[in-house]
Design an enzyme around this catalytic site. Structure first.
Site, PDB file in Angstrom:
ATOM      1  N   ASN A 150       0.805  -1.233   0.000  1.00 12.89           N
ATOM      2  CA  ASN A 150       0.000   0.000   0.000  1.00 12.89           C
ATOM      3  C   ASN A 150       0.834   1.277   0.000  1.00 12.89           C
ATOM      4  O   ASN A 150       0.506   2.255  -0.667  1.00 12.89           O
ATOM      5  CB  ASN A 150      -1.013  -0.008   1.145  1.00 12.89           C
ATOM      6  CG  ASN A 150      -0.360  -0.080   2.494  1.00 12.89           C
ATOM      7  OD1 ASN A 150       0.735  -0.632   2.640  1.00 12.89           O
ATOM      8  ND2 ASN A 150      -0.995   0.492   3.485  1.00 12.89           N
ATOM      9  N   GLU A 248       3.274  -5.484  12.314  1.00 14.81           N
ATOM     10  CA  GLU A 248       2.323  -4.374  12.117  1.00 14.81           C
ATOM     11  C   GLU A 248       1.240  -4.906  11.201  1.00 14.81           C
ATOM     12  O   GLU A 248       1.499  -5.149  10.016  1.00 14.81           O
ATOM     13  CB  GLU A 248       3.029  -3.180  11.456  1.00 14.81           C
ATOM     14  CG  GLU A 248       4.196  -2.626  12.233  1.00 14.81           C
ATOM     15  CD  GLU A 248       3.797  -1.988  13.538  1.00 14.81           C
ATOM     16  OE1 GLU A 248       2.613  -1.620  13.709  1.00 14.81           O
ATOM     17  OE2 GLU A 248       4.671  -1.864  14.408  1.00 14.81           O
ATOM     18  N   CYS A 282      -3.336   1.584   6.242  1.00 13.15           N
ATOM     19  CA  CYS A 282      -3.772   0.829   7.421  1.00 13.15           C
ATOM     20  C   CYS A 282      -4.398   1.751   8.464  1.00 13.15           C
ATOM     21  O   CYS A 282      -5.107   1.298   9.350  1.00 13.15           O
ATOM     22  CB  CYS A 282      -2.598   0.070   8.015  1.00 13.15           C
ATOM     23  SG  CYS A 282      -1.173   1.141   8.276  1.00 13.15           S
ATOM     24  N   GLU A 460       7.113   0.318  16.105  1.00 11.28           N
ATOM     25  CA  GLU A 460       8.174   0.852  15.262  1.00 11.28           C
ATOM     26  C   GLU A 460       8.339   2.331  15.596  1.00 11.28           C
ATOM     27  O   GLU A 460       7.627   2.865  16.437  1.00 11.28           O
ATOM     28  CB  GLU A 460       7.793   0.677  13.789  1.00 11.28           C
ATOM     29  CG  GLU A 460       7.605  -0.771  13.400  1.00 11.28           C
ATOM     30  CD  GLU A 460       7.390  -0.980  11.909  1.00 11.28           C
ATOM     31  OE1 GLU A 460       6.382  -0.489  11.372  1.00 11.28           O
ATOM     32  OE2 GLU A 460       8.245  -1.634  11.278  1.00 11.28           O
TER      33      GLU A 460
HETATM   34  P1  NDP Z   1       0.069  -9.455   3.090  1.00 14.49           P
HETATM   35  O1  NDP Z   1       0.034  -9.959   4.477  1.00 14.49           O
HETATM   36  O2  NDP Z   1      -0.595 -10.252   2.034  1.00 14.49           O
HETATM   37  O3  NDP Z   1       1.570  -9.272   2.605  1.00 14.49           O
HETATM   38  C1  NDP Z   1       2.511  -8.469   3.264  1.00 14.49           C
HETATM   39  C2  NDP Z   1       3.904  -8.915   2.862  1.00 14.49           C
HETATM   40  O4  NDP Z   1       4.129 -10.227   3.341  1.00 14.49           O
HETATM   41  C3  NDP Z   1       4.122  -8.998   1.353  1.00 14.49           C
HETATM   42  O5  NDP Z   1       5.465  -8.687   1.046  1.00 14.49           O
HETATM   43  C4  NDP Z   1       3.830 -10.454   1.078  1.00 14.49           C
HETATM   44  O6  NDP Z   1       4.407 -10.878  -0.111  1.00 14.49           O
HETATM   45  C5  NDP Z   1       4.467 -11.090   2.284  1.00 14.49           C
HETATM   46  N1  NDP Z   1       3.980 -12.427   2.606  1.00 14.49           N
HETATM   47  C6  NDP Z   1       2.801 -13.012   2.280  1.00 14.49           C
HETATM   48  N2  NDP Z   1       2.747 -14.268   2.769  1.00 14.49           N
HETATM   49  C7  NDP Z   1       3.914 -14.498   3.413  1.00 14.49           C
HETATM   50  C8  NDP Z   1       4.476 -15.601   4.128  1.00 14.49           C
HETATM   51  N3  NDP Z   1       3.810 -16.740   4.255  1.00 14.49           N
HETATM   52  N4  NDP Z   1       5.702 -15.479   4.654  1.00 14.49           N
HETATM   53  C9  NDP Z   1       6.386 -14.331   4.533  1.00 14.49           C
HETATM   54  N5  NDP Z   1       5.929 -13.252   3.852  1.00 14.49           N
HETATM   55  C10 NDP Z   1       4.699 -13.330   3.316  1.00 14.49           C
HETATM   56  O7  NDP Z   1      -0.481  -7.985   3.142  1.00 14.49           O
HETATM   57  P2  NDP Z   1      -0.753  -7.011   1.928  1.00 14.49           P
HETATM   58  O8  NDP Z   1       0.493  -6.854   1.124  1.00 14.49           O
HETATM   59  O9  NDP Z   1      -2.005  -7.448   1.266  1.00 14.49           O
HETATM   60  O10 NDP Z   1      -0.966  -5.632   2.690  1.00 14.49           O
HETATM   61  C11 NDP Z   1      -2.179  -5.222   3.189  1.00 14.49           C
HETATM   62  C12 NDP Z   1      -2.259  -5.449   4.675  1.00 14.49           C
HETATM   63  O11 NDP Z   1      -1.198  -4.773   5.337  1.00 14.49           O
HETATM   64  C13 NDP Z   1      -3.510  -4.895   5.282  1.00 14.49           C
HETATM   65  O12 NDP Z   1      -4.048  -5.837   6.168  1.00 14.49           O
HETATM   66  C14 NDP Z   1      -3.050  -3.671   6.042  1.00 14.49           C
HETATM   67  O13 NDP Z   1      -3.849  -3.318   7.110  1.00 14.49           O
HETATM   68  C15 NDP Z   1      -1.700  -4.095   6.474  1.00 14.49           C
HETATM   69  N6  NDP Z   1      -0.890  -2.941   6.810  1.00 14.49           N
HETATM   70  C16 NDP Z   1      -0.588  -2.690   8.123  1.00 14.49           C
HETATM   71  C17 NDP Z   1       0.123  -1.565   8.492  1.00 14.49           C
HETATM   72  C18 NDP Z   1       0.484  -1.310   9.907  1.00 14.49           C
HETATM   73  O14 NDP Z   1       1.369  -0.495  10.134  1.00 14.49           O
HETATM   74  N7  NDP Z   1      -0.117  -1.942  10.881  1.00 14.49           N
HETATM   75  C19 NDP Z   1       0.556  -0.598   7.476  1.00 14.49           C
HETATM   76  C20 NDP Z   1       0.191  -0.962   6.136  1.00 14.49           C
HETATM   77  C21 NDP Z   1      -0.503  -2.092   5.825  1.00 14.49           C
HETATM   78  P3  NDP Z   1       3.509 -10.902  -1.464  1.00 14.49           P
HETATM   79  O15 NDP Z   1       2.840  -9.583  -1.595  1.00 14.49           O
HETATM   80  O16 NDP Z   1       4.534 -11.112  -2.482  1.00 14.49           O
HETATM   81  O17 NDP Z   1       2.535 -12.026  -1.289  1.00 14.49           O
END
Ligand code: NDP
Length: 479
Positions: A150, A248, A282, A460
């Site tokens: 995002n 996070e 988020c 963080e």
């Molecule tokens: P995901 O959980 O799908 O992915 C996040 C990252 O983790 C990506 O790089 C993804 O790779 C990777 N990933 C996925 N599966 C695995 C695994 N099994 N092992 C290790 N890494 C993995 O989230 P999104 O990318 O869809 O992001 C959206 C989410 O992030 C929302 O829920 C949002 O709320 C949250 N978010 C939270 C924030 C916070 O500060 N609390 C800030 C911003 C977002 P790939 O994309 O290649 O699958």
């Protein structure tokens, strides 16, 4: 078609197995580049490079390390336009947003942690007449940083910068959906004089490269931002290996509006807190609770403003919303609009795809406002992470609190009121890691950032991040 590469040991290289994944441009719905589908072998290569680099980087004087990080920050700044265009193209966000928020913030992250480390001090505890304890804070070694799509470079650098500043070597993976600015970062790190192997950037699927990072025995900590389900999986995998974890995760943030607020300011900020970055932040306030005495006025004026909001190609300077990040994500968001209707909600505006001329396959959605839903229905409990908000009236502070705290999440909350006592009282009671009063998304990089409940573990930002990426060691000296 352009092929992106991994950045390992200071060099760009192809993935060992030679596998690639399509990278889509959300604004047009077309594939525009290919990214490495890295696996455990590539992670192993990166870990070897990091192991070799660690003695150099961790023992380098703090002044030198700081200077390299500041140069890295300046290197991004010098290529501002290249990074801005790349971020917008890869993610679908308006160019103006990438230019005002994402890339300047990545510049700040490296500058902030590159200079914060100069002031990072540890404690000492004097035992009168006995001796003194002092705390050493050593880097952890090799750490893994995994970030979402995002705010691609913004969140990627938010992890990498403190990890590097503290003297760790990093294996980092951006989301496969938005790899481009992370890809560009390798070149900038090299030019800044970052020793080879200190920062390694791998591309690929979460379940492939991401999983291999989480499972690698030599990676001592995982800093992850992403969805709650992925976070749970990572915790289950990494905890038995005794890795340090910073998670996070998701949010479903309340935006609570009292009748005594500054209506005008609240309205324009609420427009942003609902739909900035197509609602894919988020911290967006997706559940809006409004005191009943101003509910109708709010509804009328908010919906009017939302209807006038321009959804357009990200390069259009007038665009307030660009495209959402991917086709599956667009379909997920639209499925939640259908769910909201099934649950008895009324769509006051939006709820539809937008066809932008010349970019008919792009993933554009109208910002959507829904009313008439109970606070505990799925639409109001599950993270949609798109341009969709619900509005709900409330009568008392207590009722607003019950509804606000009813989800499994607890990332952030926004309160609009001019009653100081109430603002403090409610801030104290809301389940959230961050509370904004009469504001939204005002960020000070020194403050602790993170969530409670299913929104995450750890914090963080500022000293919290430097503490996470270091191991304290107590030393006692007898007088
Ligand atoms: P995901 O959980 O799908 O992915 C996040 C990252 O983790 C990506 O790089 C993804 O790779 C990777 N990933 C996925 N599966 C695995 C695994 N099994 N092992 C290790 N890494 C993995 O989230 P999104 O990318 O869809 O992001 C959206 C989410 O992030 C929302 O829920 C949002 O709320 C949250 N978010 C939270 C924030 C916070 O500060 N609390 C800030 C911003 C977002 P790939 O994309 O290649 O699958």
């Amino acid at each position: 078609m352009e092929k992106l590469q991994n950045f390992i040991d200071g060099k760009y290289c192809d993935p060992i197995e030679g596998q690639y994944i399509d990278n889509y441009e959300p604004a047009s719905g077309k594939v525009y580049s290919l990214i490495p589908n890295s696996d455990a072998q590539d992670v192993e290569l990166a870990v070897k490079a990091a192991e070799k680099a660690y003695p150099v980087w961790s023992k380098m004087s703090i002044d030198e390390r700081s200077a390299i990080m500041v140069k890295l920050s300046q290197g991004i700044e010098a290529r501002m336009d290249e990074f801005v265009q790349a971020e917008s193209r890869d993610n679908g966000k308006p160019v103006t947003l990438a230019a005002h928020v994402d890339i300047p913030r990545a510049v700040s992250n490296f500058h902030f942690f590159g200079t914060a480390i100069l002031h990072f001090a540890s404690e000492s505890h004097n035992m009168e007449g006995v001796g003194v304890n002092y705390t050493l804070r050593k880097p952890l070694g090799i750490v893994g940083c995994i970030s979402p799509w995002n705010l691609p470079l913004y969140l990627f650098s938010w992890k990498i910068a403190p990890a590097l500043a503290a003297g760790n070597c990093v294996i980092a993976k951006p989301s496969e959906v938005t790899p481009y600015t992370a890809y560009l970062l390798g070149k900038v790190a090299k030019e800044a004089g970052m020793p080879d192997g200190v920062l390694n950037i791998l591309h690929g699927e979460g379940g492939g490269a991401g999983d291999a990072i989480v499972k690698h025995k030599k990676i001592k900590a995982i800093s992850f931002t992403g969805g709650t389900t992925t976070g749970e999986y990572i915790a289950r995998t990494a905890a038995p290996m005794f890795k340090k974890l910073s998670l996070e995760l998701g949010g479903k943030n309340p935006n609570i509006i009292f009748a005594d607020c500054d209506f005008k300011e609240m309205l324009s900020t609420t427009l942003r807190s609902s739909f900035a970055n197509q609602g894919q932040i988020c911290l967006c306030g997706s559940r809006i609770f409004v005191e009943r005495s101003i509910y109708d006025k709010f509804k009328e004026e908010f919906v009017k403003r939302v209807e006038n909001t321009i959804v357009a190609h990200p390069s259009d300077a007038m665009a307030k919303l660009g495209a959402v990040v991917s086709k599956p994500h667009m379909e997920k968001v639209l499925s939640y609009v259908e769910l909201a209707k099934e649950e008895g909600g009324t769509v006051l505006t939006g709820g539809k795809r937008v066809i932008v001329e010349g970019y008919e396959d792009g993933y554009y959605l109208r910002p959507t406002v829904i009313e008439g839903l109970p606070f505990d229905c799925r639409t109001n409990q599950e993270e949609i992470f798109g341009p969709v908000v619900t509005i709900t009236p409330f009568d008392t502070e207590e009722e607003a609190l019950i509804m606000a705290n009813s989800t499994q999440y607890g990332l952030s909350a926004t309160l609009w009121t001019s009653n100081l006592k109430r603002a403090h009282r409610m801030s104290n009671e809301i389940d959230a890691g961050i509370v904004w009063i009469n504001a939204w998304l005002v960020r000070d990089l020194r403050t602790p950032f993170g969530g409670v409940k299913a929104s995450g573990v750890g914090r963080e930002g500022g000293w919290e991040a430097l503490r996470f990426f270091t191991e304290p060691k107590n030393v006692f000296v007898k007088y």
